[in-house]
Scaffold this motif. Structure first.
Motif, PDB file in Angstrom:
ATOM      1  N   HIS A   1      18.072   0.974  53.246  1.00 49.20           N
ATOM      2  CA  HIS A   1      18.787   0.458  52.083  1.00 49.20           C
ATOM      3  C   HIS A   1      17.891  -0.245  51.077  1.00 49.20           C
ATOM      4  O   HIS A   1      17.921   0.040  49.904  1.00 49.20           O
ATOM      5  CB  HIS A   1      19.893  -0.497  52.546  1.00 49.20           C
ATOM      6  CG  HIS A   1      20.737   0.068  53.628  1.00 49.20           C
ATOM      7  ND1 HIS A   1      21.210   1.355  53.606  1.00 49.20           N
ATOM      8  CD2 HIS A   1      21.162  -0.453  54.811  1.00 49.20           C
ATOM      9  CE1 HIS A   1      21.925   1.588  54.706  1.00 49.20           C
ATOM     10  NE2 HIS A   1      21.902   0.514  55.448  1.00 49.20           N
TER      11      HIS A   1
ATOM     12  N   VAL B   1      16.257   1.435  46.208  1.00 52.18           N
ATOM     13  CA  VAL B   1      16.466   1.083  44.805  1.00 52.18           C
ATOM     14  C   VAL B   1      15.350   1.625  43.925  1.00 52.18           C
ATOM     15  O   VAL B   1      15.502   1.712  42.724  1.00 52.18           O
ATOM     16  CB  VAL B   1      16.555  -0.450  44.613  1.00 52.18           C
ATOM     17  CG1 VAL B   1      17.655  -1.040  45.458  1.00 52.18           C
ATOM     18  CG2 VAL B   1      15.238  -1.128  44.913  1.00 52.18           C
TER      19      VAL B   1
ATOM     20  N   TYR C   1      25.267  -1.061  49.094  1.00 49.89           N
ATOM     21  CA  TYR C   1      25.120  -2.046  48.030  1.00 49.89           C
ATOM     22  C   TYR C   1      26.500  -2.555  47.650  1.00 49.89           C
ATOM     23  O   TYR C   1      27.494  -1.837  47.745  1.00 49.89           O
ATOM     24  CB  TYR C   1      24.437  -1.430  46.808  1.00 49.89           C
ATOM     25  CG  TYR C   1      23.029  -0.969  47.096  1.00 49.89           C
ATOM     26  CD1 TYR C   1      21.964  -1.850  47.040  1.00 49.89           C
ATOM     27  CD2 TYR C   1      22.771   0.352  47.442  1.00 49.89           C
ATOM     28  CE1 TYR C   1      20.674  -1.440  47.329  1.00 49.89           C
ATOM     29  CE2 TYR C   1      21.488   0.775  47.725  1.00 49.89           C
ATOM     30  CZ  TYR C   1      20.439  -0.125  47.670  1.00 49.89           C
ATOM     31  OH  TYR C   1      19.176   0.282  47.961  1.00 49.89           O
TER      32      TYR C   1
ATOM     33  N   CYS D   1      20.840 -10.839  46.840  1.00 56.62           N
ATOM     34  CA  CYS D   1      21.485 -10.394  45.607  1.00 56.62           C
ATOM     35  C   CYS D   1      20.468 -10.472  44.467  1.00 56.62           C
ATOM     36  O   CYS D   1      19.975 -11.566  44.145  1.00 56.62           O
ATOM     37  CB  CYS D   1      22.695 -11.264  45.281  1.00 56.62           C
ATOM     38  SG  CYS D   1      24.042 -11.136  46.482  1.00 56.62           S
TER      39      CYS D   1
ATOM     40  N   PRO E   1      22.173   2.386  44.096  1.00 56.79           N
ATOM     41  CA  PRO E   1      23.093   1.269  43.837  1.00 56.79           C
ATOM     42  C   PRO E   1      24.086   1.551  42.722  1.00 56.79           C
ATOM     43  O   PRO E   1      25.267   1.188  42.822  1.00 56.79           O
ATOM     44  CB  PRO E   1      22.143   0.121  43.448  1.00 56.79           C
ATOM     45  CG  PRO E   1      20.854   0.460  44.095  1.00 56.79           C
ATOM     46  CD  PRO E   1      20.759   1.962  44.038  1.00 56.79           C
TER      47      PRO E   1
ATOM     48  N   ILE F   1      23.208  -7.178  42.005  1.00 52.90           N
ATOM     49  CA  ILE F   1      23.491  -6.198  43.052  1.00 52.90           C
ATOM     50  C   ILE F   1      22.938  -6.718  44.372  1.00 52.90           C
ATOM     51  O   ILE F   1      21.799  -7.171  44.448  1.00 52.90           O
ATOM     52  CB  ILE F   1      22.891  -4.823  42.709  1.00 52.90           C
ATOM     53  CG1 ILE F   1      23.676  -4.201  41.540  1.00 52.90           C
ATOM     54  CG2 ILE F   1      22.916  -3.887  43.910  1.00 52.90           C
ATOM     55  CD1 ILE F   1      23.194  -2.842  41.116  1.00 52.90           C
ATOM     56  N   CYS F   2      23.772  -6.640  45.403  1.00 54.46           N
ATOM     57  CA  CYS F   2      23.435  -7.217  46.705  1.00 54.46           C
ATOM     58  C   CYS F   2      23.304  -6.138  47.769  1.00 54.46           C
ATOM     59  O   CYS F   2      23.874  -5.048  47.654  1.00 54.46           O
ATOM     60  CB  CYS F   2      24.518  -8.205  47.146  1.00 54.46           C
ATOM     61  SG  CYS F   2      24.985  -9.429  45.903  1.00 54.46           S
ATOM     62  N   HIS F   3      22.566  -6.471  48.821  1.00 55.42           N
ATOM     63  CA  HIS F   3      22.493  -5.606  50.002  1.00 55.42           C
ATOM     64  C   HIS F   3      22.160  -6.449  51.215  1.00 55.42           C
ATOM     65  O   HIS F   3      21.569  -7.538  51.096  1.00 55.42           O
ATOM     66  CB  HIS F   3      21.456  -4.487  49.826  1.00 55.42           C
ATOM     67  CG  HIS F   3      20.056  -4.979  49.591  1.00 55.42           C
ATOM     68  ND1 HIS F   3      19.171  -5.249  50.605  1.00 55.42           N
ATOM     69  CD2 HIS F   3      19.396  -5.256  48.441  1.00 55.42           C
ATOM     70  CE1 HIS F   3      18.024  -5.666  50.103  1.00 55.42           C
ATOM     71  NE2 HIS F   3      18.131  -5.683  48.787  1.00 55.42           N
TER      72      HIS F   3
END
Length: 337
Positions: free
Chosen positions: A75, A79, A116, A288, A301, A314-316
């Motif tokens: 993950h 990005v 995401y 984030c 994402p 944007i978070c993961h």
């Protein structure tokens, strides 16, 4: 004691400490360089005090697939790439052991899970679908002195494969080559902000150079129990533990521990306590990213969330072998178990 003698003693001590860095263990190196930072359990679990693990890896040829460890994080690195059909299909595909009809009602666009998400999704009693937080990559940390005696270069692939007794036509050989290629390209393009750390010592040095302080909090996701497959998790508590610059290290596929480390920029970091449908307890780290304006607009994402770069954080989540380094001045009170 006169000043001249005192200065001489200090110089001698400094010279002694400096000369011993190359031979002391990775754990002692951490404690010397980061005296106020607790070593995360995931690092302790994979620390090797000698070359014994590599000797075993070379000598035991009965199961190369298990001895040359792999488990690339799926993950955090994505990005930087354009979302592929395979990646999208992976998070949409039906898993036979789950009730797909039930899941479909919980997530938009028929995604079984979303790698995401947005910051407001981190809410108490929120139910999410997520695969295992455990990374099965068990590659051990080896001392800098030892790993630097082994080539890590595309030009030396045959020598590297021979060192680890890996068949040049195997999948493992291909993965070894891909990891080295990734790291060499990284060094050329982003050597000031990103690096492949081939030892714990080099990871520590990079964190010091990037964050500018040795007062650092090092944290990882913690998992109690097994999480073999995607399941539902209920969020029980959300705690913000950082707001500002950080550095994240992702474990890559290699015969020993190699980490892709990069500065995360302006971020918020959270600890998210949750419990899985099977009883698994997770204290997950979520990062984030506040500024996504320079991210690839065709990245995963934005495909998953249907938002545009620079419009929203944007978070993961991070798996349990991904390490976050936060300067203490940016961190809130956080207890490491």
């Amino acid at each position: 004691m006169n000043l001249q003698l005192l200065y001489s003693l200090i110089i001698f001590c400094l010279a002694f400490v400096t000369s011993t860095y190359a031979v002391i263990s990775p754990e002692i190196y951490w404690k010397v360089k980061l005296p106020n930072t607790q070593i995360p359990k995931v690092i302790k679990d994979f620390l090797s005090q000698s070359e014994g693990d590599i000797r075993e890896l070379k000598q035991d040829k009965t199961n190369t697939k298990e001895k040359v460890y792999y488990g690339l994080h799926q993950h955090g690195i994505l990005v930087y790439h354009v979302a592929t059909e395979d990646e999208i299909r992976d998070i949409k595909k039906e898993i036979p052991s789950m009730n797909h009809a039930t899941i479909k009602s919980d997530v938009q666009d028929d995604f079984l899970y979303k790698p995401y998400f947005l910051e407001n999704d981190l809410a108490k009693r929120k139910v999410i679908n997520f695969p295992s937080f455990k990374n099965k990559n068990e590659a051990p940390f080896l001392s800098r002195q030892f790993v630097e005696s082994i080539p890590f270069s595309l030009k030396k692939i045959p020598e590297i494969l021979n060192h680890f007794s890996i068949d040049s036509s195997s999948k493992n050989a291909q993965t070894i080559e891909e990891t080295i290629k990734f790291c060499e390209e990284l060094e050329v393009k982003h050597k000031e902000k990103k690096s492949c750390a081939t030892s714990l010592e080099s990871m520590v040095d990079f964190s010091l150079s990037m964050l500018g302080t040795n007062n650092i909090l090092a944290i990882t996701t913690e998992v109690q129990g097994e999480t073999p497959m995607l399941q539902k998790y209920t969020i029980e508590e959300v705690q913000q533990i950082g707001d500002g610059d950080n550095m994240v290290c992702h474990k890559l596929n290699y015969a020993y521990a190699v980490h892709f480390c990069h500065v995360g920029g302006r971020t918020k970091t959270f600890s998210v306590s949750m419990i899985g449908a099977d009883g698994t307890k997770v204290k997950a780290i979520s990062v984030c990213h506040k500024d996504t304006s320079l991210w690839n607009p065709r990245g995963l994402p934005f495909v998953v969330l249907k938002v545009k770069p620079g419009t929203t954080p944007i978070c993961h989540f991070l798996q349990d072998d991904q390490i976050v380094f936060i300067p203490s001045k940016e961190a809130t009170n956080y207890a490491i178990s």
